[in-house]
Design an enzyme around this catalytic site. Structure first.
Site, PDB file in Angstrom:
ATOM      1  N   ASP A 171      -4.560   0.385  12.533  1.00 49.55           N
ATOM      2  CA  ASP A 171      -5.666  -0.167  13.341  1.00 49.55           C
ATOM      3  C   ASP A 171      -6.880  -0.450  12.461  1.00 49.55           C
ATOM      4  O   ASP A 171      -7.526  -1.495  12.582  1.00 49.55           O
ATOM      5  CB  ASP A 171      -6.031   0.813  14.462  1.00 49.55           C
ATOM      6  CG  ASP A 171      -4.838   1.128  15.328  1.00 49.55           C
ATOM      7  OD1 ASP A 171      -4.441   0.265  16.121  1.00 49.55           O
ATOM      8  OD2 ASP A 171      -4.268   2.239  15.185  1.00 49.55           O
TER       9      ASP A 171
ATOM     10  N   GLY B 292       0.817  -1.209   0.000  1.00 45.06           N
ATOM     11  CA  GLY B 292       0.000   0.000   0.000  1.00 45.06           C
ATOM     12  C   GLY B 292       0.841   1.245   0.000  1.00 45.06           C
ATOM     13  O   GLY B 292       2.069   1.175   0.005  1.00 45.06           O
TER      14      GLY B 292
ATOM     15  N   HIS C  47      -2.558   3.935  16.474  1.00 49.47           N
ATOM     16  CA  HIS C  47      -1.205   4.263  15.997  1.00 49.47           C
ATOM     17  C   HIS C  47      -1.392   5.507  15.119  1.00 49.47           C
ATOM     18  O   HIS C  47      -1.621   5.415  13.922  1.00 49.47           O
ATOM     19  CB  HIS C  47      -0.646   3.090  15.186  1.00 49.47           C
ATOM     20  CG  HIS C  47       0.632   3.415  14.466  1.00 49.47           C
ATOM     21  ND1 HIS C  47       1.767   3.852  15.107  1.00 49.47           N
ATOM     22  CD2 HIS C  47       0.950   3.390  13.140  1.00 49.47           C
ATOM     23  CE1 HIS C  47       2.722   4.065  14.220  1.00 49.47           C
ATOM     24  NE2 HIS C  47       2.252   3.801  13.021  1.00 49.47           N
TER      25      HIS C  47
ATOM     26  N   ASP D 179       5.777   2.667  18.464  1.00 47.07           N
ATOM     27  CA  ASP D 179       5.698   3.876  19.307  1.00 47.07           C
ATOM     28  C   ASP D 179       6.192   3.555  20.722  1.00 47.07           C
ATOM     29  O   ASP D 179       6.884   4.362  21.351  1.00 47.07           O
ATOM     30  CB  ASP D 179       4.243   4.380  19.375  1.00 47.07           C
ATOM     31  CG  ASP D 179       3.583   4.352  18.013  1.00 47.07           C
ATOM     32  OD1 ASP D 179       3.390   5.399  17.412  1.00 47.07           O
ATOM     33  OD2 ASP D 179       3.290   3.242  17.537  1.00 47.07           O
TER      34      ASP D 179
HETATM   35  P1  NAD Z   1       6.324   1.393  -0.325  1.00 50.62           P
HETATM   36  O1  NAD Z   1       5.615   2.250  -1.309  1.00 50.62           O
HETATM   37  O2  NAD Z   1       7.808   1.424  -0.273  1.00 50.62           O
HETATM   38  O3  NAD Z   1       5.905  -0.137  -0.581  1.00 50.62           O
HETATM   39  C1  NAD Z   1       4.622  -0.554  -0.797  1.00 50.62           C
HETATM   40  C2  NAD Z   1       4.687  -1.801  -1.667  1.00 50.62           C
HETATM   41  O4  NAD Z   1       3.366  -2.332  -1.795  1.00 50.62           O
HETATM   42  C3  NAD Z   1       5.208  -1.532  -3.085  1.00 50.62           C
HETATM   43  O5  NAD Z   1       6.273  -2.411  -3.386  1.00 50.62           O
HETATM   44  C4  NAD Z   1       3.997  -1.801  -3.961  1.00 50.62           C
HETATM   45  O6  NAD Z   1       4.331  -2.306  -5.262  1.00 50.62           O
HETATM   46  C5  NAD Z   1       3.251  -2.829  -3.118  1.00 50.62           C
HETATM   47  N1  NAD Z   1       1.837  -2.965  -3.463  1.00 50.62           N
HETATM   48  C6  NAD Z   1       0.938  -1.980  -3.738  1.00 50.62           C
HETATM   49  N2  NAD Z   1      -0.255  -2.527  -4.031  1.00 50.62           N
HETATM   50  C7  NAD Z   1      -0.110  -3.863  -3.917  1.00 50.62           C
HETATM   51  C8  NAD Z   1      -0.994  -4.954  -4.067  1.00 50.62           C
HETATM   52  N3  NAD Z   1      -2.270  -4.807  -4.418  1.00 50.62           N
HETATM   53  N4  NAD Z   1      -0.510  -6.196  -3.878  1.00 50.62           N
HETATM   54  C9  NAD Z   1       0.789  -6.403  -3.544  1.00 50.62           C
HETATM   55  N5  NAD Z   1       1.672  -5.401  -3.374  1.00 50.62           N
HETATM   56  C10 NAD Z   1       1.216  -4.149  -3.550  1.00 50.62           C
HETATM   57  O7  NAD Z   1       5.692   1.732   1.092  1.00 50.62           O
HETATM   58  P2  NAD Z   1       6.346   1.431   2.530  1.00 50.62           P
HETATM   59  O8  NAD Z   1       7.173   2.559   2.936  1.00 50.62           O
HETATM   60  O9  NAD Z   1       6.914   0.054   2.494  1.00 50.62           O
HETATM   61  O10 NAD Z   1       5.051   1.447   3.458  1.00 50.62           O
HETATM   62  C11 NAD Z   1       4.088   0.409   3.387  1.00 50.62           C
HETATM   63  C12 NAD Z   1       2.980   0.671   4.392  1.00 50.62           C
HETATM   64  O11 NAD Z   1       3.499   0.542   5.727  1.00 50.62           O
HETATM   65  C13 NAD Z   1       2.408   2.101   4.317  1.00 50.62           C
HETATM   66  O12 NAD Z   1       1.013   2.047   4.468  1.00 50.62           O
HETATM   67  C14 NAD Z   1       3.059   2.794   5.488  1.00 50.62           C
HETATM   68  O13 NAD Z   1       2.310   3.893   5.949  1.00 50.62           O
HETATM   69  C15 NAD Z   1       3.077   1.662   6.489  1.00 50.62           C
HETATM   70  N6  NAD Z   1       3.944   1.865   7.655  1.00 50.62           N
HETATM   71  C16 NAD Z   1       3.475   1.409   8.828  1.00 50.62           C
HETATM   72  C17 NAD Z   1       4.201   1.579  10.009  1.00 50.62           C
HETATM   73  C18 NAD Z   1       3.623   1.068  11.309  1.00 50.62           C
HETATM   74  O14 NAD Z   1       4.099   1.400  12.400  1.00 50.62           O
HETATM   75  N7  NAD Z   1       2.601   0.237  11.236  1.00 50.62           N
HETATM   76  C19 NAD Z   1       5.444   2.220   9.953  1.00 50.62           C
HETATM   77  C20 NAD Z   1       5.923   2.647   8.719  1.00 50.62           C
HETATM   78  C21 NAD Z   1       5.152   2.486   7.566  1.00 50.62           C
END
Ligand code: NAD
Length: 326
Positions: A127, A83, A179, A152
């Protein structure tokens, strides 16, 4: 869950977060098989090659490959990190509609494979995305876990450890709630080794100031904004948090972690996934620990849950009939 000697993890989404997790898993030798899935198949293949080439230097061997959803069938854990992420200044909530859309096919394809393990969700807003996975999969509530406020909480422990000059692992304090912007630190429950922080401050007024310490909660809350402004995304910390949760599950550790899970009356909250201290082991979240919160802290947690509930309701995702699992 199919229990075998082979600890198998599937990662969906091979971006910064997914691959920081994968890299940390390889370095820790924390599983036996790692399958990478991404909508960009080439990317998953390239990442698998890159990790495979590091295996000669790893502490243990591991099977790593780019795969597809049929690989989820016998996985212990499917980690979803697919995502979009936040852009500078953007809140996590603003990602909701875009990420909810892609989750429909991801969760359906995973369930269709016959997967019976544990979903572990990192995608933001985590969440609500966890709640969406629960609804779309029909999985039992204990088997759908979000990373919640584990990162966090780690940030809080690091900063408090630095302030008090104590190993963060001896700081027993939590960030709870969403979060996101409504998360908070229940200070009444924060301990440095065996003493409450307020006691330590009262005993050493020349060294520690509770008013100053309380501001650390805001520093933690804003940490992701500051990292994203500086380097566009946050990923090492969450990658390591995901490994910590994975190890708790695979090792049946029954560790207490502030993951996001479905509350069923705890703290007077019903029907949302939110971060509170939970017991995590082989069956996922087996217990949600009810902290003895002050009235003000309880109100903050309920307000945070209300916010998540209202935001989720706007999406109108229908709950799938719960599926029976072996
Ligand atoms: P990113 O853009 O680097 O990677 C996302 C990946 O998802 C890409 O490789 C993309 O091709 C893939 N993707 C998109 N749609 C897809 C689908 N339908 N099927 C399979 N793969 C798909 O993003 P990121 O920096 O890795 O962040 C990913 C998520 O993690 C974001 O939503 C970000 O906000 C979240 N995140 C969460 C926390 C936490 O504490 N929970 C911390 C940091 C980031």
């Amino acid at each position: 869950m199919i229990i075998t000697e082979n600890r198998k993890i599937v990662i969906i989404g091979c971006g910064f977060v997914g691959m920081s997790y994968a890299y940390a898993m390889v370095n820790r030798g924390a599983c036996d098989e790692l399958v990478l899935i991404d909508i960009d198949r080439k990317r998953a293949e390239g990442e698998a090659m890159d990790l495979n080439h590091g295996l000669a230097f790893a502490s243990s061997n591991m099977k790593i490959k780019a795969g597809n959803y049929s690989d989820c069938f016998d996985a212990d854990i499917v980690v979803i990190a697919a995502g979009v992420g936040q852009k500078p200044g953007e809140t996590r909530i603003s990602l909701l509609e875009r990420n909810a859309k892609i989750f429909e096919s991801i969760v359906n394809d995973t369930v269709r494979s016959g997967f019976q393990g544990i979903f572990l969700v990192a995608t933001n807003p985590v969440d609500i995305m966890t709640n969406i996975v629960m609804k779309l999969s029909g999985f039992p509530k204990n088997k759908v876990i979000g990373t919640g406020t584990t990162l966090d909480t780690a940030r809080l422990r690091f900063i408090l450890g630095d302030y008090f000059g104590i190993d963060p692992r001896n700081v027993h304090a939590y960030v709870i709630g969403e979060h996101g912007d409504s998360e908070f630190v229940p200070w009444s429950q924060a301990l440095i080794t065996t003493k409450t922080i307020t006691t330590v401050c009262t005993q050493h007024p020349d060294r520690f100031d509770f008013d100053e310490i309380k501001q650390i909660g805001d520093v933690v809350k804003d940490a992701a904004y500051r990292i994203i402004e500086a380097k566009k995304a946050t990923y090492y910390g969450i990658g390591m948090a995901l490994v910590r949760i994975t190890k708790a599950i695979l090792g049946d550790e029954r560790s207490v972690l502030t993951v996001s899970s479905y509350l069923n009356g705890e703290y007077g909250i019903n029907g949302v996934c939110i971060g509170v201290p939970c017991v995590v082991g082989r069956n996922g979240v087996t217990e949600r620990i009810e902290l003895s919160l002050s009235d003000e802290e309880l109100k903050k947690l309920r307000d945070s849950a209300d916010f998540l509930m209202k935001t989720s309701e706007q999406l109108g995702i229908k709950e799938k009939t719960p599926i029976k699992q072996l």
